[in-house]
Design a protein around this motif. Structure first.
Motif, PDB file in Angstrom:
ATOM      1  N   ASP A 134       0.837  -1.204   0.000  1.00  0.00           N
ATOM      2  CA  ASP A 134       0.000   0.000   0.000  1.00  0.00           C
ATOM      3  C   ASP A 134       0.868   1.248   0.000  1.00  0.00           C
ATOM      4  O   ASP A 134       0.586   2.220  -0.714  1.00  0.00           O
ATOM      5  CB  ASP A 134      -0.907  -0.012   1.225  1.00  0.00           C
ATOM      6  CG  ASP A 134      -1.718   1.261   1.361  1.00  0.00           C
ATOM      7  OD1 ASP A 134      -2.411   1.635   0.400  1.00  0.00           O
ATOM      8  OD2 ASP A 134      -1.665   1.902   2.428  1.00  0.00           O
ATOM      9  N   LEU A 135       1.945   1.244   0.777  1.00  0.00           N
ATOM     10  CA  LEU A 135       2.854   2.392   0.822  1.00  0.00           C
ATOM     11  C   LEU A 135       3.528   2.601  -0.527  1.00  0.00           C
ATOM     12  O   LEU A 135       3.679   3.743  -0.985  1.00  0.00           O
ATOM     13  CB  LEU A 135       3.898   2.175   1.919  1.00  0.00           C
ATOM     14  CG  LEU A 135       4.901   3.305   2.125  1.00  0.00           C
ATOM     15  CD1 LEU A 135       4.199   4.583   2.534  1.00  0.00           C
ATOM     16  CD2 LEU A 135       5.933   2.906   3.180  1.00  0.00           C
ATOM     17  N   LEU A 136       3.925   1.534  -1.188  1.00  0.00           N
ATOM     18  CA  LEU A 136       4.558   1.643  -2.502  1.00  0.00           C
ATOM     19  C   LEU A 136       3.599   2.249  -3.523  1.00  0.00           C
ATOM     20  O   LEU A 136       3.985   3.115  -4.328  1.00  0.00           O
ATOM     21  CB  LEU A 136       5.027   0.262  -2.966  1.00  0.00           C
ATOM     22  CG  LEU A 136       5.794   0.218  -4.283  1.00  0.00           C
ATOM     23  CD1 LEU A 136       7.134   0.922  -4.133  1.00  0.00           C
ATOM     24  CD2 LEU A 136       6.006  -1.217  -4.738  1.00  0.00           C
ATOM     25  N   PHE A 137       2.361   1.817  -3.492  1.00  0.00           N
ATOM     26  CA  PHE A 137       1.362   2.358  -4.421  1.00  0.00           C
ATOM     27  C   PHE A 137       1.115   3.845  -4.142  1.00  0.00           C
ATOM     28  O   PHE A 137       0.976   4.643  -5.068  1.00  0.00           O
ATOM     29  CB  PHE A 137       0.057   1.560  -4.294  1.00  0.00           C
ATOM     30  CG  PHE A 137      -1.004   1.970  -5.265  1.00  0.00           C
ATOM     31  CD1 PHE A 137      -0.950   1.565  -6.586  1.00  0.00           C
ATOM     32  CD2 PHE A 137      -2.062   2.766  -4.862  1.00  0.00           C
ATOM     33  CE1 PHE A 137      -1.925   1.942  -7.491  1.00  0.00           C
ATOM     34  CE2 PHE A 137      -3.050   3.149  -5.758  1.00  0.00           C
ATOM     35  CZ  PHE A 137      -2.976   2.734  -7.081  1.00  0.00           C
ATOM     36  N   ARG A 138       1.090   4.212  -2.866  1.00  0.00           N
ATOM     37  CA  ARG A 138       0.874   5.623  -2.521  1.00  0.00           C
ATOM     38  C   ARG A 138       2.031   6.493  -3.008  1.00  0.00           C
ATOM     39  O   ARG A 138       1.814   7.612  -3.487  1.00  0.00           O
ATOM     40  CB  ARG A 138       0.737   5.780  -1.008  1.00  0.00           C
ATOM     41  CG  ARG A 138      -0.541   5.220  -0.435  1.00  0.00           C
ATOM     42  CD  ARG A 138      -0.686   5.651   1.009  1.00  0.00           C
ATOM     43  NE  ARG A 138      -1.796   4.988   1.665  1.00  0.00           N
ATOM     44  CZ  ARG A 138      -2.327   5.404   2.809  1.00  0.00           C
ATOM     45  NH1 ARG A 138      -1.849   6.471   3.393  1.00  0.00           N
ATOM     46  NH2 ARG A 138      -3.319   4.746   3.353  1.00  0.00           N
ATOM     47  N   VAL A 139       3.249   5.984  -2.879  1.00  0.00           N
ATOM     48  CA  VAL A 139       4.410   6.744  -3.354  1.00  0.00           C
ATOM     49  C   VAL A 139       4.285   7.019  -4.849  1.00  0.00           C
ATOM     50  O   VAL A 139       4.558   8.132  -5.318  1.00  0.00           O
ATOM     51  CB  VAL A 139       5.710   5.978  -3.040  1.00  0.00           C
ATOM     52  CG1 VAL A 139       6.898   6.634  -3.737  1.00  0.00           C
ATOM     53  CG2 VAL A 139       5.954   5.934  -1.545  1.00  0.00           C
ATOM     54  N   CYS A 140       3.846   6.029  -5.607  1.00  0.00           N
ATOM     55  CA  CYS A 140       3.677   6.202  -7.050  1.00  0.00           C
ATOM     56  C   CYS A 140       2.630   7.270  -7.358  1.00  0.00           C
ATOM     57  O   CYS A 140       2.873   8.172  -8.189  1.00  0.00           O
ATOM     58  CB  CYS A 140       3.283   4.876  -7.700  1.00  0.00           C
ATOM     59  SG  CYS A 140       4.554   3.600  -7.670  1.00  0.00           S
ATOM     60  N   ILE A 141       1.492   7.207  -6.718  1.00  0.00           N
ATOM     61  CA  ILE A 141       0.394   8.128  -7.028  1.00  0.00           C
ATOM     62  C   ILE A 141       0.713   9.554  -6.565  1.00  0.00           C
ATOM     63  O   ILE A 141       0.569  10.520  -7.326  1.00  0.00           O
ATOM     64  CB  ILE A 141      -0.920   7.633  -6.385  1.00  0.00           C
ATOM     65  CG1 ILE A 141      -1.293   6.252  -6.933  1.00  0.00           C
ATOM     66  CG2 ILE A 141      -2.038   8.624  -6.637  1.00  0.00           C
ATOM     67  CD1 ILE A 141      -1.540   6.208  -8.412  1.00  0.00           C
TER      68      ILE A 141
ATOM     69  N   LEU B 282      11.863  -2.142   5.714  1.00  0.00           N
ATOM     70  CA  LEU B 282      11.490  -2.377   4.324  1.00  0.00           C
ATOM     71  C   LEU B 282      12.673  -2.074   3.417  1.00  0.00           C
ATOM     72  O   LEU B 282      13.473  -1.184   3.710  1.00  0.00           O
ATOM     73  CB  LEU B 282      10.310  -1.491   3.932  1.00  0.00           C
ATOM     74  CG  LEU B 282       8.995  -1.738   4.667  1.00  0.00           C
ATOM     75  CD1 LEU B 282       7.980  -0.662   4.317  1.00  0.00           C
ATOM     76  CD2 LEU B 282       8.439  -3.105   4.315  1.00  0.00           C
ATOM     77  N   PRO B 283      12.818  -2.784   2.329  1.00  0.00           N
ATOM     78  CA  PRO B 283      13.925  -2.502   1.401  1.00  0.00           C
ATOM     79  C   PRO B 283      13.722  -1.137   0.742  1.00  0.00           C
ATOM     80  O   PRO B 283      12.665  -0.876   0.152  1.00  0.00           O
ATOM     81  CB  PRO B 283      13.825  -3.637   0.373  1.00  0.00           C
ATOM     82  CG  PRO B 283      12.415  -4.118   0.467  1.00  0.00           C
ATOM     83  CD  PRO B 283      11.993  -3.925   1.890  1.00  0.00           C
ATOM     84  N   PRO B 284      14.681  -0.238   0.815  1.00  0.00           N
ATOM     85  CA  PRO B 284      14.486   1.111   0.264  1.00  0.00           C
ATOM     86  C   PRO B 284      14.399   1.150  -1.257  1.00  0.00           C
ATOM     87  O   PRO B 284      13.768   2.048  -1.813  1.00  0.00           O
ATOM     88  CB  PRO B 284      15.727   1.875   0.750  1.00  0.00           C
ATOM     89  CG  PRO B 284      16.284   1.050   1.864  1.00  0.00           C
ATOM     90  CD  PRO B 284      15.950  -0.356   1.541  1.00  0.00           C
ATOM     91  N   GLN B 285      15.023   0.197  -1.938  1.00  0.00           N
ATOM     92  CA  GLN B 285      15.130   0.268  -3.392  1.00  0.00           C
ATOM     93  C   GLN B 285      13.786   0.426  -4.103  1.00  0.00           C
ATOM     94  O   GLN B 285      13.647   1.314  -4.948  1.00  0.00           O
ATOM     95  CB  GLN B 285      15.863  -0.962  -3.930  1.00  0.00           C
ATOM     96  CG  GLN B 285      16.067  -0.920  -5.443  1.00  0.00           C
ATOM     97  CD  GLN B 285      16.768  -2.165  -5.960  1.00  0.00           C
ATOM     98  OE1 GLN B 285      17.261  -2.977  -5.182  1.00  0.00           O
ATOM     99  NE2 GLN B 285      16.809  -2.327  -7.259  1.00  0.00           N
ATOM    100  N   PRO B 286      12.759  -0.393  -3.831  1.00  0.00           N
ATOM    101  CA  PRO B 286      11.506  -0.220  -4.571  1.00  0.00           C
ATOM    102  C   PRO B 286      10.849   1.139  -4.339  1.00  0.00           C
ATOM    103  O   PRO B 286      10.245   1.700  -5.262  1.00  0.00           O
ATOM    104  CB  PRO B 286      10.620  -1.361  -4.046  1.00  0.00           C
ATOM    105  CG  PRO B 286      11.241  -1.805  -2.776  1.00  0.00           C
ATOM    106  CD  PRO B 286      12.703  -1.554  -2.920  1.00  0.00           C
ATOM    107  N   PHE B 287      10.983   1.699  -3.153  1.00  0.00           N
ATOM    108  CA  PHE B 287      10.348   2.979  -2.861  1.00  0.00           C
ATOM    109  C   PHE B 287      11.095   4.132  -3.529  1.00  0.00           C
ATOM    110  O   PHE B 287      10.475   5.091  -4.007  1.00  0.00           O
ATOM    111  CB  PHE B 287      10.269   3.188  -1.349  1.00  0.00           C
ATOM    112  CG  PHE B 287       9.452   2.143  -0.651  1.00  0.00           C
ATOM    113  CD1 PHE B 287       8.074   2.238  -0.608  1.00  0.00           C
ATOM    114  CD2 PHE B 287      10.058   1.051  -0.057  1.00  0.00           C
ATOM    115  CE1 PHE B 287       7.310   1.266   0.023  1.00  0.00           C
ATOM    116  CE2 PHE B 287       9.307   0.073   0.574  1.00  0.00           C
ATOM    117  CZ  PHE B 287       7.929   0.185   0.613  1.00  0.00           C
ATOM    118  N   LEU B 288      12.418   4.052  -3.585  1.00  0.00           N
ATOM    119  CA  LEU B 288      13.183   5.080  -4.284  1.00  0.00           C
ATOM    120  C   LEU B 288      12.945   5.012  -5.785  1.00  0.00           C
ATOM    121  O   LEU B 288      12.819   6.051  -6.457  1.00  0.00           O
ATOM    122  CB  LEU B 288      14.680   4.906  -3.974  1.00  0.00           C
ATOM    123  CG  LEU B 288      15.090   5.149  -2.515  1.00  0.00           C
ATOM    124  CD1 LEU B 288      16.581   4.855  -2.338  1.00  0.00           C
ATOM    125  CD2 LEU B 288      14.761   6.565  -2.086  1.00  0.00           C
TER     126      LEU B 288
END
Length: 556
Positions: free
Chosen positions: A101-108, A139-145
């Motif tokens: 959910d956090l990853l999707f929010r970062v994208c939007i 959490l692994p930082p790579q996907p969020f960055l």
């Protein structure tokens, strides 16, 4: 346009080559002077080598683009001061349901923010916040960055003010803000969702492993408390509130002094353990400390007959100083200290209202600027007008605000305009385009595909803004021979592909480099996003998102 003389072609290529090396590799060992100095060096060499005359060099600087860049920078600075990016940070972590959910929010959030405030600005202010949220939740930082960098690039394609190359396209083409938005916004929405889906699929195992290691918490990782997260520019934190304690209400029946001391000690420890993030909290803390200090005053031990024993025995009980004050001197006028506290509270309340009114004014002026752009008014003067209105309404010396403007970027653009114009005068870009143009007309699927490949490669070799300056008028002229609608469509294709092309490699976009450097230099939470880790995700994502977006842009 035919090729110029041999000496002019050779010298022009040398000047442009130096500019390209400085722009792509700003810390090259033999001359680590940076992009801005490299841009000015290329412009100076074009004039010294007589590839372009001094008069033509001045004329090559596109002042409407410089004005639009300056205006949007000032507006972004005021939005940052008005806590706009703090609210975006809060939105990312508000009631998060887990890593996916956090990853999707970062994208939007990063996509929509980049469309309004430019991708570079969003990457600067959000990188450290996202990195800390990931680190503090294991959490692994790579996907969020990667989500921040790639989604910011995709989102910035939707508006003329989203990135520098779109500013150039909007000014050169004459396409209005509304037409630009209608042409690219649907592709941006689909592109961001597609990019988010690819991210989730690519990192699904890593995100799921982190969730399983947390001991079966169904909600996923707990998002870090906002007041523990600070960025180098802003603090995306919800204000923590100190619980109100009134020591005057404490009535000690036995062992009054010990109990009073313990209460005051607990109050002080409670206040010290909390983070005070706002002026209201500071005032509340001062009141609590003053009230607790009053409880240290001597208590009066009185002897009162016990009526149940008809006066035969007496019983001791204590009155605190505050209780005696209410009994003995309740008729006295309020002390000067009490009046001073009320005045301070009134001042704090007045200041809070002033800040609220100022923030509201900033948001309304920004909204008015967007409405004016949608109405088709001149984009450059609209942005400059909004910037000047904000500076005037601030009622303070504008120097502090204007010092935050990235003048190095403005100077870089000036040098780049001169360098690219000089390179165009050598005739090389036109000669190369004549070889490709018959096969890259946008009236066929093969032509659109070839044109997209040329833009994609050139944007990663020469950077996206020089690519737009080199190809823009040529692509538009080729499409204008087909129809007027084809010309507008060609500009939009150039905007979409040159922007999404920045996701191909780490060097393809300034936003990528900003995320990489900000993450690497982050205190306590540093992370190195390498070239190859970006490339492994960037290649499939860029190809898929570009292809899907092209289908939508062409159908407009």
């Amino acid at each position: 346009m035919a090729l110029a003389g041999t000496s002019k072609v050779v010298l022009g290529c040398i000047a442009f080559g130096i500019f390209w090396v400085m722009a792509v590799f700003p810390t090259v060992p033999f001359m680590p002077v940076g992009r801005t100095a490299g841009s000015l060096l290329g412009a100076m060499l074009m004039v010294l080598f007589r590839v372009i005359s001094p008069e033509d060099a001045y004329a090559a600087i596109d002042l409407p683009i410089i004005g639009l860049l300056f205006g949007t920078m000032v507006v972004s600075i005021f939005l940052e001061r008005a806590d706009m990016f703090k609210y975006l940070g809060n939105l990312l972590s508000w009631k998060s349901r887990g890593s996916k959910d956090l990853l999707f929010r970062v994208c939007i959030v990063s996509a929509f923010a980049s469309a309004l405030f430019t991708n570079d600005t969003c990457c600067v202010v959000l990188t450290e916040f996202i990195l800390k949220v990931a680190r503090q939740n294991n959490l692994p930082p790579q996907p969020f960055l990667l989500a921040l960098a790639t989604s910011s690039n995709i989102g910035s394609a939707a508006t003329p003010i989203g990135n520098p190359q779109n500013l150039v396209i909007a000014v050169e083409s004459g396409i209005s803000f509304g037409q630009f938005l209608l042409g690219v916004f649907p592709a941006m929405i689909v592109g961001v969702l597609t990019n988010a889906a690819i991210l989730l699929l690519y990192f699904w195992k890593y995100l799921s492993v982190e969730k399983d290691q947390e001991g079966g918490q169904p909600e996923g990782p707990e998002v870090v408390a906002d007041d523990e997260v600070t960025s180098h520019r802003f603090t995306p934190a919800r204000m923590s509130h100190v619980s109100s304690l009134n020591p005057d209400d404490v009535d000690c029946i036995s062992e009054p002094i010990i109990r009073s001391n313990s209460i005051s000690t607990s109050v002080n420890e409670n206040l010290r353990s909390r983070s005070i993030n706002s002026e209201a909290d500071i005032q509340l803390a001062i009141k609590s400390l003053r009230a607790s200090s009053m409880s240290h005053e001597m208590v009066d031990v009185s002897t009162v007959p016990d009526r149940r024993d008809e006066g035969a025995s007496s019983r001791k009980f204590t009155r605190t100083a505050s209780q005696q004050r209410s009994v003995i001197i309740e008729d006295l006028p309020p002390s000067p200290e009490a009046n001073g506290e009320k005045e301070k509270e009134a001042e704090v309340e007045e200041k809070r209202w002033k800040i609220l009114v100022w923030k509201t004014a900033v948001y309304l002026i920004t909204l008015g600027m967007l409405i004016a752009l949608l109405m088709g008014l001149n984009m450059s003067w609209t942005a400059i007008t909004a910037a000047l209105v904000l500076l005037a309404l601030d009622f303070t010396d504008a120097q502090a605000c204007l010092e935050k403007v990235s003048y190095s970027l403005l100077i870089f653009f000036c040098g780049m305009f001169i360098t690219v114009d000089g390179f165009n005068k050598t005739g090389i870009p036109n000669t190369l385009w004549e070889l490709v143009e018959p096969y890259s007309r946008i009236d066929s699927a093969k032509g659109v595909a070839l044109l997209a490949v040329v833009i994609l490669i050139l944007s990663n070799v020469a950077s996206n803004v020089p690519t737009v300056l080199l190809l823009g008028t040529r692509v538009a002229a080729s499409a204008a021979a087909i129809s007027h609608d084809s010309e507008r469509k060609a500009w939009l294709i150039l905007a979409w592909v040159s922007t999404v092309a920045g996701n191909l490699t780490l060097l393809g976009s300034a936003a990528n480099l900003i995320v990489c450097e900000q993450a690497r230099r982050a205190q306590f939470f540093g992370y190195n996003l390498t070239f190859w880790s970006h490339l492994r995700f960037g290649v499939p994502s860029t190809i898929i998102v570009t292809a899907i977006g092209l289908l939508i842009v062409i159908s407009y």
